[in-house]
Design a protein around this motif. Structure first.
Motif, mmCIF file in Angstrom:
data_model
loop_
_atom_site.group_PDB
_atom_site.id
_atom_site.type_symbol
_atom_site.label_atom_id
_atom_site.label_comp_id
_atom_site.label_asym_id
_atom_site.label_seq_id
_atom_site.Cartn_x
_atom_site.Cartn_y
_atom_site.Cartn_z
ATOM 1 N N VAL A 67 1.288 2.509 -101.490
ATOM 2 C CA VAL A 67 0.901 3.924 -101.579
ATOM 3 C C VAL A 67 1.851 4.791 -100.738
ATOM 4 O O VAL A 67 2.280 5.867 -101.170
ATOM 5 N N GLU A 68 2.175 4.324 -99.549
ATOM 6 C CA GLU A 68 3.065 5.102 -98.678
ATOM 7 C C GLU A 68 4.487 5.159 -99.242
ATOM 8 O O GLU A 68 5.156 6.188 -99.175
ATOM 9 N N ALA A 69 4.930 4.032 -99.816
ATOM 10 C CA ALA A 69 6.262 4.020 -100.430
ATOM 11 C C ALA A 69 6.310 4.998 -101.600
ATOM 12 O O ALA A 69 7.289 5.734 -101.778
ATOM 13 N N VAL A 70 5.243 5.037 -102.367
ATOM 14 C CA VAL A 70 5.181 5.952 -103.511
ATOM 15 C C VAL A 70 5.149 7.408 -103.036
ATOM 16 O O VAL A 70 5.792 8.283 -103.622
ATOM 17 N N ALA B 87 7.845 -1.420 -96.822
ATOM 18 C CA ALA B 87 7.675 -1.017 -98.227
ATOM 19 C C ALA B 87 8.507 0.228 -98.525
ATOM 20 O O ALA B 87 9.104 0.362 -99.601
ATOM 21 N N ILE B 88 8.565 1.131 -97.557
ATOM 22 C CA ILE B 88 9.370 2.347 -97.735
ATOM 23 C C ILE B 88 10.852 1.966 -97.829
ATOM 24 O O ILE B 88 11.593 2.492 -98.663
ATOM 25 N N CYS B 89 11.278 1.026 -96.993
ATOM 26 C CA CYS B 89 12.676 0.566 -97.052
ATOM 27 C C CYS B 89 12.968 -0.156 -98.376
ATOM 28 O O CYS B 89 14.074 -0.060 -98.910
ATOM 29 N N ALA B 90 11.967 -0.881 -98.905
ATOM 30 C CA ALA B 90 12.143 -1.545 -100.204
ATOM 31 C C ALA B 90 12.358 -0.486 -101.286
ATOM 32 O O ALA B 90 13.244 -0.612 -102.142
ATOM 33 N N MET B 91 11.553 0.560 -101.224
ATOM 34 C CA MET B 91 11.679 1.642 -102.194
ATOM 35 C C MET B 91 13.043 2.350 -102.030
ATOM 36 O O MET B 91 13.676 2.744 -103.009
ATOM 37 N N GLN B 92 13.476 2.442 -100.793
ATOM 38 C CA GLN B 92 14.798 3.029 -100.529
ATOM 39 C C GLN B 92 15.902 2.200 -101.208
ATOM 40 O O GLN B 92 16.814 2.749 -101.834
ATOM 41 N N MET B 93 15.787 0.874 -101.112
ATOM 42 C CA MET B 93 16.764 -0.001 -101.795
ATOM 43 C C MET B 93 16.693 0.189 -103.307
ATOM 44 O O MET B 93 17.697 0.117 -104.012
ATOM 45 N N MET B 94 15.484 0.423 -103.784
ATOM 46 C CA MET B 94 15.300 0.658 -105.209
ATOM 47 C C MET B 94 16.098 1.889 -105.651
ATOM 48 O O MET B 94 16.822 1.845 -106.653
ATOM 49 N N LEU B 95 16.005 2.952 -104.885
ATOM 50 C CA LEU B 95 16.733 4.178 -105.242
ATOM 51 C C LEU B 95 18.243 3.974 -105.161
ATOM 52 O O LEU B 95 18.995 4.489 -105.989
#
Ligand code: IPM
Ligand code: MN
Length: 362
Positions: free
Chosen positions: A21-24, A305-313
Motif C-alpha cells: 500500500v505504501e509503495a503504491v 517495498a518503496i525501493c522495489a517500486m523504485q526499481m520497477m520505475l
C-alpha cells in the motif's frame, strides 16, 4: 500523450499488503509529479487464498500477469502453510513461468542507516548482485529413494545450461557497462566479479567461468573481470565491501549472499530486489518476507517495498521519477527514521510512506 503503465499488485501474506500500500502511495505521487499514468490491479494470491481454495498461482493467473507492464509483490509466506508450498507455488512459479531470469539486488547503504560493519559507511557499501534466477538447485531436479527408511537417499541437483548462463552474463556485462563504478564516476574502471566455487563445483562453475571470460574477452574488453569463490566472497562482503562493483552468480549462491548483503545495508527493512525478464514482465519485491508477527500493527518498515517500486520505475524507463524516489528515501533514512527495524522507526508504516511521498511531490 502521457505514458500509461499497467501494474499488477500482489500484496500477498503477513505484512506484504501493508508495505505494498505504501509503495503504491509513492508510485501514485510519482506518477502525478512526473506525468505518467498507472493502472493498478490487485491480486489476492497468498496463504489466505490457498487456505480457502487450495490454489496457489493458477496457470490462468500466470497468463493474466503476462498482460501487465510490471508486477509489485508484497511478501509470500504464511505461518499456517507448510514451508515450500507458497514459495514454490507462487513466488518461484511466477519467476519461472514469466522467465524472470535475472534477480537484481543492489546492496547500497543509505545515509543515517545503522550498519553492522565497523567503520563502514555509504561510501563503502554500494554494489549490485546479479543473481541468476531460473536455474541451479532451484529447478527442482532430484528426489528421494527409500524414503522413510534408514537407507533413505535424497538428491537435489544444480542444473545450468549454456543458454541460461550466457543470457545472465550478457545482462551482467551490459549492466556493468551502464551502471558500474566508472559509469557512475566513482572509479576509473567498471568491474564485474563472478562468484562461484570452481574448486569444488567443477562442472557448473567451470561452465560459468569459461562463459564469463569468453564473453568478457570478446565483447567487453574494457570491463575488468574478477573472480571470487563464494565463501571468500562472504568474507570480503564483511571486511572490504568497497572492493565490489557488480557481482554475478548462480541462483543458490545469489540467494545466500544477498541476505548477507542486505544486513550490511541495514537489513530487511530496506533491501529490495527485481525479478527481471528484460524481454517480458518483471516483478519487484522487498526481499524480507512476510514477518507474520508484525502483521496489522502498522510497525513494519515500508522502505524496502518503496525501493522495489523504485526499481520497477527504473526498469520501465521512468528514470527521473526513480531518481526522485531514491532521493526521498535517502532523505527519510538520513533525517527522520530512528532505526530501520520494525517497531523502532519512531514512525508508523503509514507515516513513513507519507514522508517519502511528500518528498517526492516537492
Ligand atoms: C528470496 C527468497 C526466496 C528464494 C524463497 C522465499 C523461495 O529467499 O527471494 O531470496 O529462495 O529465492
Ligand atoms: Mn533469499
Amino acid at each position: 500523450m502521457a505514458k500509461s503503465y499497467k501494474i499488477a499488485v500482489i500484496g500477498g501474506d503477513g505484512t506484504g499488503p501493508e508495505v505494498a500500500v505504501e509503495a503504491v502511495k509513492v508510485l501514485k505521487t510519482a506518477a502525478d509529479k512526473f506525468n505518467f499514468k498507472v493502472e493498478l490491479t490487485d491480486f489476492d494470491f497468498g496463504g489466505e487464498r490457498y487456505k480457502r481454495t487450495g490454489e496457489t498461482l493458477p496457470d490462468s493467473a500466470v497468463d493474466e500477469l503476462r498482460k501487465f507492464d510490471a508486477i509489485l509483490l508484497g511478501a509470500i509466506g504464511h505461518p499456517d502453510v507448510k514451508p515450500g508450498i507458497l514459495e514454490k507455488g507462487i513466488l518461484l512459479k511466477a519467476r519461472f513461468e514469466l522467465d524472470q531470469y535475472i534477480n537484481l539486488r543492489p546492496v547500497k547503504l543509505y545515509p543515517g542507516v545503522d550498519c553492522p560493519l565497523k567503520d563502514k559507511g555509504p561510501e563503502h557499501i554500494d554494489y549490485t548482485v546479479i543473481r541468476e534466477n531460473t536455474g541451479d538447485l532451484y529447478t527442482g531436479a532430484g528426489g528421494f529413494s527409500m524414503k522413510g527408511t534408514p537407507n533413505e537417499v535424497a538428491i537435489q541437483t544444480s542444473v545450468y545450461n549454456r543458454f541460461q548462463v550466457d543470457r545472465c552474463l550478457r545482462y551482467a556485462f551490459e549492466y556493468t557497462k551502464k551502471h558500474g563504478k566508472k559509469a557512475r564516476g566513482l572509479s576509473n574502471e567498471n568491474t564485474l566479479g563472478l562468484v562461484g566455487k570452481t574448486n569444488v563445483l567443477t562442472f557448473v562453475y567451470d561452465l560459468w567461468e569459461r562463459a564469463f571470460h569468453e564473453m568478457g574477452q570478446k565483447d567487453y574488453p574494457d570491463i575488468r573481470r574478477d573472480y571470487y569463490h563464494v565463501d571468500a566472497c562472504c568474507m570480503w562482503m564483511v571486511k572490504n565491501p568497497e572492493w565490489f562493483d557488480v557481482l554475478v552468480t548462480g541462483n543458490m549462491f545469489g540467494d545466500i549472499i544477498t541476505d548477507l548483503g542486505a544486513i550490511t545495508q541495514g537489513g530487511m527493512g530496506i533491501a529490495a530486489g527485481g525479478n527481471i525478464n528484460p524481454e517480458g514482465v518483471s516483478m519487484f519485491e522487498p526481499i524480507g518476507g512476510s514477518a507474520p508477527k508484525y502483521t496489522g500493527k502498522g510497525v513494519i518498515n515500508p522502505l524496502a517495498a518503496i525501493c522495489a517500486m523504485q526499481m520497477m520505475l527504473e526498469t520501465l524507463g521512468e528514470d527521473e521519477a526513480a531518481k526522485k524516489i531514491e532521493t526521498a528515501v535517502k532523505f527519510v533514512t538520513g533525517n527522520k527514521l530512528k532505526s530501520l527495524a520494525a517497531g523502532k522507526m519512531g514512525y508508523s508504516t503509514t507515516e513513513v510512506g507519507d514522508m517519502v511521498a511528500k518528498k517526492v511531490a516537492e
